[in-house]
Design an enzyme around this catalytic site. Sequence first.
Site, mmCIF file in Angstrom:
data_model
loop_
_atom_site.group_PDB
_atom_site.id
_atom_site.type_symbol
_atom_site.label_atom_id
_atom_site.label_comp_id
_atom_site.label_asym_id
_atom_site.label_seq_id
_atom_site.Cartn_x
_atom_site.Cartn_y
_atom_site.Cartn_z
ATOM 1 C CE1 TYR A 119 16.578 8.869 -0.552
ATOM 2 C CE2 TYR A 119 17.381 6.699 0.242
ATOM 3 C CZ TYR A 119 16.558 7.312 -0.730
ATOM 4 O OH TYR A 119 16.073 6.731 -1.621
ATOM 5 N NE ARG A 158 14.390 -18.541 26.391
ATOM 6 C CZ ARG A 158 15.067 -18.340 25.439
ATOM 7 N NH1 ARG A 158 15.451 -17.267 24.831
ATOM 8 N NH2 ARG A 158 15.845 -19.595 25.265
ATOM 9 C CG MET A 215 15.628 -1.363 0.567
ATOM 10 S SD MET A 215 14.075 -1.354 -0.355
ATOM 11 C CE MET A 215 13.053 -0.480 0.832
ATOM 12 C CE LYS A 258 19.061 -20.728 18.192
ATOM 13 N NZ LYS A 258 18.479 -20.343 19.506
#
Length: 371
Positions: free
Chosen positions: A258, A129, A306, A35
């Site tokens: 930054y 669940r 990023m 998965k």
Amino acid sequence: MTVRAQARVNVAAISRNVATLSAAAPGSAACAVVKADGYGHGAVAAARAALSGGATWIAVVTAREAEQLRAAGLTEPPILVMGALSTEELDIALAARADIVVWTEGMLDAVSARGGGRVHVKLDTGMGRLGTRDPVRATGLVRRAEADPVLELVGAMTHFATADERGDAFFGEQLGRFTAWVGELRAAGVNVIAHAANSAAVLRDPASHFDLVRVGVGIYGLDPFGVDPAAQGLEPALELVSWAAAVKPIAAGESAGYGRRFVASTDGWVATVPVGYGDGWRRGLTNNAQVLIGGRRFPQVGTVSMDNVTVDLGPGTGVSTGDEVVLLGARGGERILAEDVARALGTINYEITCGLLPRVPRILHADGAPV
């Protein structure tokens, strides 16, 4: 490096990890869980490697994941879709000849109304669940599936909440509930594949193995207990590498990144590495990670942006522009594990590899040989 960053996936390691986990559960079939794009490793490649390592089943969570595997040519192995399915997703899963997990009468009726299929009844023994908490209702679903001529009852299953927490009592409680239910089915002559164990349970308790084990995180060489895969005989299958795109001097008092979250205390050198949170390298690793360059450890410093991170090279390291930078992996006797990064972030190893974004290409190899 031909790209800014890449995740190198050793499919041979996946095969060996499957064999290792299978050996820990002799007499049980192995179902490889692929998965979430094979936990970030690539679902199709992981499935093929797992099958070559001895797995005979594949498991996913979504209908589209099953469809993708069938479209890639994996036509033979049973594929179990473990997740909840909408009406539209159920049609896709059944078209992919996937096994379906059910826990209500309505779900059985929906499969039957579409011409039938293979079903697994899920008892919720404590995960809280999916699944029914009521073993009597679960047995009723088993009987109903047996009686429906277009349904094929295949499995009876549960899922552990704390298998990866060694020493807790709840694992044993869940195992006891499932064992009792399976025992009742067996005594009533029900022919069904019982399955409960994930990777942690496989390594923790043979009583959890039953007929089939669903091995996920362990096949990728990630420690189910979040400590050290080598302690379980597992080898990490993925390494994340980039390169030093710039190497430049930095004077005491100058900053990188930054917000000036790294200010040099002495004169030295910094490298800029073109990988960042846009690739899945989390911003929480700001001033909170290490990398390997030439088999040596260096601190990653400054804010993770990023697209870039910066590395403190110290006063004179010999690092040059173009040198390989390893963010996950091993070089020269040093290693950085997904477990190490997870501890720095206060999360689990699963999230580190699953979190690598599509911008990072997956490069497949088998012990270094291209595949």
